[in-house]
Write a protein that holds these residues in place. Structure first.
Motif, PDB file in Angstrom:
ATOM      1  N   TRP A 182      -4.893  -7.178  20.074  1.00  0.00           N
ATOM      2  CA  TRP A 182      -4.933  -7.663  18.690  1.00  0.00           C
ATOM      3  C   TRP A 182      -5.485  -6.620  17.706  1.00  0.00           C
ATOM      4  CZ3 TRP A 182      -1.560 -11.036  19.253  1.00  0.00           C
ATOM      5  CH2 TRP A 182      -1.598 -11.943  20.312  1.00  0.00           C
ATOM      6  N   SER A 183      -5.696  -5.398  18.158  1.00  0.00           N
ATOM      7  CA  SER A 183      -6.012  -4.338  17.199  1.00  0.00           C
ATOM      8  C   SER A 183      -4.816  -4.123  16.284  1.00  0.00           C
ATOM      9  CB  SER A 183      -6.250  -3.005  17.918  1.00  0.00           C
ATOM     10  OG  SER A 183      -7.356  -3.074  18.742  1.00  0.00           O
ATOM     11  N   ASP A 184      -5.102  -3.517  15.144  1.00  0.00           N
ATOM     12  CA  ASP A 184      -4.032  -3.215  14.203  1.00  0.00           C
ATOM     13  C   ASP A 184      -3.521  -1.810  14.492  1.00  0.00           C
ATOM     14  OD1 ASP A 184      -4.276  -5.700  12.957  1.00  0.00           O
ATOM     15  OD2 ASP A 184      -6.036  -4.968  11.853  1.00  0.00           O
ATOM     16  N   TYR A 185      -2.432  -1.769  15.228  1.00  0.00           N
ATOM     17  CA  TYR A 185      -1.876  -0.508  15.696  1.00  0.00           C
ATOM     18  C   TYR A 185      -1.019   0.127  14.604  1.00  0.00           C
ATOM     19  CZ  TYR A 185       1.251   2.622  18.148  1.00  0.00           C
ATOM     20  OH  TYR A 185       1.973   3.714  18.523  1.00  0.00           O
ATOM     21  N   PHE A 186      -1.279   1.385  14.297  1.00  0.00           N
ATOM     22  CA  PHE A 186      -0.473   2.097  13.294  1.00  0.00           C
ATOM     23  C   PHE A 186       0.903   2.391  13.902  1.00  0.00           C
ATOM     24  CE2 PHE A 186       0.652   6.495  11.654  1.00  0.00           C
ATOM     25  CZ  PHE A 186       1.229   6.029  10.485  1.00  0.00           C
ATOM     26  N   ALA A 187       1.970   1.887  13.265  1.00  0.00           N
ATOM     27  CA  ALA A 187       3.315   1.952  13.838  1.00  0.00           C
ATOM     28  C   ALA A 187       4.012   3.287  13.552  1.00  0.00           C
ATOM     29  CB  ALA A 187       4.153   0.788  13.325  1.00  0.00           C
ATOM     30  N   ASP A 188       3.254   4.335  13.366  1.00  0.00           N
ATOM     31  CA  ASP A 188       3.832   5.655  13.099  1.00  0.00           C
ATOM     32  C   ASP A 188       4.853   5.597  11.970  1.00  0.00           C
ATOM     33  OD1 ASP A 188       2.375   7.131  15.011  1.00  0.00           O
ATOM     34  OD2 ASP A 188       3.660   6.331  16.595  1.00  0.00           O
ATOM     35  N   CYS A 189       4.465   4.922  10.905  1.00  0.00           N
ATOM     36  CA  CYS A 189       5.375   4.765   9.778  1.00  0.00           C
ATOM     37  C   CYS A 189       4.548   4.464   8.543  1.00  0.00           C
ATOM     38  CB  CYS A 189       6.336   3.613  10.064  1.00  0.00           C
ATOM     39  SG  CYS A 189       7.431   3.229   8.691  1.00  0.00           S
ATOM     40  N   PHE A 190       4.816   5.140   7.441  1.00  0.00           N
ATOM     41  CA  PHE A 190       4.102   4.846   6.197  1.00  0.00           C
ATOM     42  C   PHE A 190       4.960   5.193   4.992  1.00  0.00           C
ATOM     43  CE2 PHE A 190       3.031   9.264   5.116  1.00  0.00           C
ATOM     44  CZ  PHE A 190       3.058   9.903   6.359  1.00  0.00           C
ATOM     45  N   ILE A 191       4.573   4.641   3.863  1.00  0.00           N
ATOM     46  CA  ILE A 191       5.265   4.977   2.616  1.00  0.00           C
ATOM     47  C   ILE A 191       4.253   5.677   1.720  1.00  0.00           C
ATOM     48  CG2 ILE A 191       4.821   2.681   1.627  1.00  0.00           C
ATOM     49  CD1 ILE A 191       7.525   2.999   0.117  1.00  0.00           C
ATOM     50  N   VAL A 192       4.696   6.721   1.042  1.00  0.00           N
ATOM     51  CA  VAL A 192       3.785   7.526   0.241  1.00  0.00           C
ATOM     52  C   VAL A 192       4.465   7.878  -1.091  1.00  0.00           C
ATOM     53  CG1 VAL A 192       4.584   9.602   1.485  1.00  0.00           C
ATOM     54  CG2 VAL A 192       2.435   9.700   0.212  1.00  0.00           C
ATOM     55  N   ASP A 193       3.671   7.947  -2.147  1.00  0.00           N
ATOM     56  CA  ASP A 193       4.220   8.408  -3.427  1.00  0.00           C
ATOM     57  C   ASP A 193       4.667   9.859  -3.249  1.00  0.00           C
ATOM     58  OD1 ASP A 193       3.342   5.988  -4.252  1.00  0.00           O
ATOM     59  OD2 ASP A 193       1.811   6.737  -5.654  1.00  0.00           O
ATOM     60  N   ARG A 194       5.869  10.154  -3.700  1.00  0.00           N
ATOM     61  CA  ARG A 194       6.418  11.484  -3.455  1.00  0.00           C
ATOM     62  C   ARG A 194       5.539  12.579  -4.054  1.00  0.00           C
ATOM     63  NH1 ARG A 194       9.629  14.998  -6.259  1.00  0.00           N
ATOM     64  NH2 ARG A 194       9.612  13.512  -7.983  1.00  0.00           N
ATOM     65  N   GLU A 195       5.088  12.363  -5.289  1.00  0.00           N
ATOM     66  CA  GLU A 195       4.291  13.408  -5.943  1.00  0.00           C
ATOM     67  C   GLU A 195       2.929  13.577  -5.279  1.00  0.00           C
ATOM     68  OE1 GLU A 195       4.544  12.399 -10.069  1.00  0.00           O
ATOM     69  OE2 GLU A 195       6.567  13.269 -10.214  1.00  0.00           O
ATOM     70  N   TYR A 196       2.379  12.456  -4.792  1.00  0.00           N
ATOM     71  CA  TYR A 196       1.109  12.528  -4.063  1.00  0.00           C
ATOM     72  C   TYR A 196       1.273  13.369  -2.797  1.00  0.00           C
ATOM     73  CZ  TYR A 196      -3.094  11.009  -1.581  1.00  0.00           C
ATOM     74  OH  TYR A 196      -4.283  10.984  -0.907  1.00  0.00           O
ATOM     75  N   MET A 197       2.431  13.184  -2.139  1.00  0.00           N
ATOM     76  CA  MET A 197       2.687  13.922  -0.898  1.00  0.00           C
ATOM     77  C   MET A 197       2.756  15.425  -1.172  1.00  0.00           C
ATOM     78  SD  MET A 197       2.988  13.221   2.289  1.00  0.00           S
ATOM     79  CE  MET A 197       2.766  14.682   3.296  1.00  0.00           C
ATOM     80  N   ILE A 198       3.362  15.794  -2.309  1.00  0.00           N
ATOM     81  CA  ILE A 198       3.447  17.216  -2.666  1.00  0.00           C
ATOM     82  C   ILE A 198       2.041  17.774  -2.906  1.00  0.00           C
ATOM     83  CG2 ILE A 198       4.282  18.853  -4.421  1.00  0.00           C
ATOM     84  CD1 ILE A 198       6.717  16.923  -4.765  1.00  0.00           C
ATOM     85  N   ASP A 199       1.224  16.980  -3.586  1.00  0.00           N
ATOM     86  CA  ASP A 199      -0.171  17.394  -3.797  1.00  0.00           C
ATOM     87  C   ASP A 199      -0.915  17.508  -2.470  1.00  0.00           C
ATOM     88  OD1 ASP A 199       0.275  17.423  -6.469  1.00  0.00           O
ATOM     89  OD2 ASP A 199      -0.587  15.432  -6.866  1.00  0.00           O
ATOM     90  N   PHE A 200      -0.712  16.523  -1.617  1.00  0.00           N
ATOM     91  CA  PHE A 200      -1.383  16.480  -0.311  1.00  0.00           C
ATOM     92  C   PHE A 200      -1.136  17.778   0.466  1.00  0.00           C
ATOM     93  CE2 PHE A 200      -2.107  15.325   4.061  1.00  0.00           C
ATOM     94  CZ  PHE A 200      -3.081  14.336   4.046  1.00  0.00           C
TER      95      PHE A 200
END
Lengths: 367, 376
Positions: A182-200
């Motif tokens: 019952w842990s919250d397993y990260f499903a190897d999937c996420f959504i990110v703001d495109r511009e934030y990703m460029i900054d990241f």
């Protein structure tokens, strides 16, 4: 809001032996007619995403051969479409890490050239059928630049990867590597703001040897990350034992209907135009999945049979996965066996694996 | 545009009324065949394996499913730059529109289309025949003999010859007489409805035929007899393989059983001259724990819990628990409930039967059950 997709395929596993000698994990045949990457591609396509990048592994031959220009997923397009981008090859492929920052930085142009608001980044090897549209609309309303997809680990399942600590509002407070039922397993999937990703990419360029998730974990106090629960089926394949089990999941009525017979969101794959399956007079097929082009004279139980496999008279195939173009001779017996493409089992040969240690036969083997 | 040696015109506009309920809302060439195919697949796949990449498909009767099925022709490798498939429905001109009044009239209305490709020869095909044929062999003979028209013929049993258009030839294979359904045939060479014309000759013949008020504008009845009378060079090409016109429910049923029972006839498993289709988003079939299937062809997308003997299940068909299906053909996406008995029947596309249904009789004629509910 416009969303584009990026599928990470530059990672592998050392658990599969000969099955991954000449192919990437993403292009491992699965479920009678699919390759694992079909799920990521179909999920993108079914969610209306028409620009999709793939971070390709160094041994990308079978992957590129399979996805081609992306036509089966409606990605053979003039505007947008499919972009195959080579991953970094320093350590050849990462084991375990899905979102190596170095790989993502190599795709910087993919992020910079598009005008999309969001990017969905996902793994290439899980068996699941997810509609990304509710994820996109939840993310749209959220103030967070990243929303991570998680699934509660079903009891009895042993998931490996990252687990999320969520607060009452569903914000991610911490990322762990230990999980339990019952842990919250990260499903190897996420959504990110495109511009934030460029900054990241610019902020953490010096940490390019790290997985993006590790960077997020280490800098948790500066991050604002939301979460989204996926409640459907998630088939994870870590080794040959899982491989047989997740293949056999296709014979489960609910899973078959949710993942494979979903009229709204079919799983697409490269078509091969094989003939219908011919079941001979004495064929005896039970609880199994059989693909087009097969001719079956013998017995098949709890097994997955890929395209154009011939199973001879009095042959018995149980608890096995038989990949395309195999010839199973008369009277042969296979139990708990995985055969790669073009394997020949001669008449009368008997091969027994066990549930915990299936026998794996590599491509073109003749026994 | 590049000139073509030969382009094909595929006649797909007829209603096929003798197929009864099978064609109530679908053109005959788009009717399901052999589980995963549609009848037109055979003609289009033959074109592909013969290297013909330009095909005009003449449609008229309820063409919507057919149009969608053919699409860009990509499934038959015909999404090419200089050629490809072209759906050709009747259209309006300055003086109004006209329906296609016959096979020759349909081609007449598309003279401009054929002219765009400036072909040397035009291959005329029917969209409702089941066969595998290399048109190149026929084209080579046609060119070698410098024929104006070559008609593909097949030997039929003498006692059946009076059902066909019969060609009488001289020793060289030149046609000397053509008789439509003769009472006393003097040959057993039946026309298969497959013609290769020199385009220049056909073009003129169509223009003449259009002016002829008495003509019914049909190749077999009007154009070919007229060409014969005009002493044009007409030859036969002898075809030896399997060929069936699936014009009736019985022949439609029989030829599908042929496809299953005797794969020597028309082998859909072979890699050469493969039959291609456009029906490929189904998962592999699932055979349930108590299912019992023998002597049957089962397609992708099927889910089978019951017993299936000597039958064909089309793509996406579902067979419930306790159901017994014998000597029957279940067309794509039909769902058969539990504890049904089905014998000698064709279950129409997308039909859902109730539990405990009994359809068809052990000794009766083959029946077609239900009205097709179509989706692709």
């Amino acid at each position: 809001m416009k969303t584009i997709g990026l599928i990470s395929a530059n990672y592998t596993s050392t658990e599969f032996g000969e099955l991954l000698d000449n192919r990437s994990l993403a292009s491992l045949p699965y479920g009678g007619r699919y390759r694992l990457i079909d799920f990521a591609l179909s999920n993108m396509s079914n969610s209306g995403i028409t620009t999709v990048g793939i971070i390709a592994p160094y041994n990308s031959g079978s992957l590129v051969d399979h996805v081609g220009i992306g036509s089966p997923w409606s990605l053979g397009r003039k505007s947008g479409g499919l972009f195959i981008m080579p991953g970094s090859a320093y350590g050849l492929q990462s084991v375990g890490s899905r979102f190596l920052l170095r790989d993502i930085i190599k795709c910087r142009k993919f992020f910079e050239r598009d005008d999309a608001d969001y990017v969905i980044m996902t793994n290439s090897t899980d068996v699941w059928n997810i509609d990304f549209r509710p994820l996109i609309s939840q993310h749209e309303k959220s103030q967070s630049p990243i929303t991570m997809v998680y699934k509660k680990v079903p009891k009895g399942e042993d998931y490996q990867g990252f687990f999320l600590d969520l607060d009452e509002e569903g914000k991610v407070r911490n990322i762990n590597i230990e999980g339990y039922a019952w842990s919250d397993y990260f499903a190897d999937c996420f959504i990110v703001d495109r511009e934030y990703m460029i900054d990241f990419m610019s902020w953490y360029e010096t940490l390019e040897y790290m997985d993006m998730l590790q960077i997020i974990r280490d800098n948790m106090d500066t991050m604002d990350i939301d979460s989204y629960e996926f409640k459907g089926y998630l088939g994870k394949i870590k080794n040959p034992v899982d491989f047989i089990k997740v293949n056999q999941d296709m014979t489960d009525y609910d899973i078959r209907n949710e993942v494979f017979c979903n009229d709204e969101r079919p799983i697409y794959t490269k078509a091969q135009d094989e003939a219908p399956v011919f079941h001979y007079k004495d064929a005896d097929v039970r609880n199994s999945v059989i693909s087009a082009g097969c001719r079956i004279e013998g017995r098949v139980e709890n097994s997955i049979i890929f395209r154009s496999v011939n199973i001879g008279k009095d042959a018995v195939v149980k608890n096995s996965v038989i990949m395309m173009h195999a010839e199973i001779g008369d009277g042969a017996v296979l139990n708990n066996v995985i055969t790669d493409k073009y394997v020949t089992i001669t008449d009368g040969v008997k091969i027994y694996g066990t549930k915990d240690a299936p026998v794996v036969l590599g491509k073109d083997k003749k026994i | 545009m590049k000139k073509k040696q030969c382009i094909a015109m595929l006649l797909a506009g007829g209603q096929g009324s003798r197929l009864g309920k099978l064609t109530t809302n679908i053109a005959k060439p788009a009717v399901s065949f052999g589980g995963k195919y549609r009848i037109i697949d055979f003609g289009l796949s033959n074109c592909l394996s013969s290297g013909i990449d330009t095909v005009g498909i003449l449609v008229q009767y309820k063409p919507l499913i057919l149009n969608r099925y053919v699409g860009t022709g990509e499934s038959w490798d015909m999404a090419v730059q200089d050629g490809g498939v072209h759906i050709l429905p009747p259209y309006a001109g300055e003086t109004g529109g006209e329906w296609y009044e016959g096979t020759a009239d349909a081609i007449y209305h598309n003279i401009d289309f054929i002219d765009m490709y400036e072909p040397e020869n035009v291959l005329i095909l029917s969209g409702d025949h089941i066969y595998k044929m290399d048109y190149n062999l026929m084209l080579t003979e046609h060119i070698d003999k410098n024929a104006d028209l070559t008609v593909s013929v097949i030997e039929v049993p003498w006692d059946e010859a009076s059902r066909f258009g019969i060609m009488s030839t001289d020793d060289e294979g030149r046609i000397v007489k053509f008789s439509e359904k003769p009472k006393k045939p003097d040959s057993n060479l039946a026309s298969m409805g497959i013609y290769i014309f020199k385009w220049k000759v056909l073009r003129k013949a169509l223009l003449d035929d259009h002016e002829d008020a008495k003509s019914s504008h049909d190749f077999g009845k009007d154009v070919i007899p007229k060409m014969l009378a005009d002493k044009k060079k007409l030859f036969v090409y002898r075809f030896n393989g399997y060929w069936r016109d699936v014009g009736t429910v019985k022949s439609y049923y029989d030829s599908q059983m042929d496809l299953m029972d005797d794969m020597e006839h028309i082998n859909v498993f072979t890699k050469d001259q493969k039959v291609y289709s456009n029906s490929n988003f189904y998962p592999p079939q699932f055979i349930g724990p108590k299912a019992n299937i023998s002597d049957s062809l089962i397609c992708n997308g099927c889910t089978v819990y019951g017993t299936v003997t000597h039958s064909i299940l089309g793509s996406g068909a579902v067979v419930g628990d306790g159901t017994v299906i014998e000597d029957s053909i279940v067309l794509p996406n039909a769902t058969i409930g539990r504890n049904c008995k089905i014998k000698n029947a064709i279950i129409n596309e997308g039909v859902v039967t109730e539990d405990n249904a009994e359809i068809g009789e052990a000794d009766g004629d083959v029946i077609v059950f239900g009205r097709a509910k179509l989706s692709i």
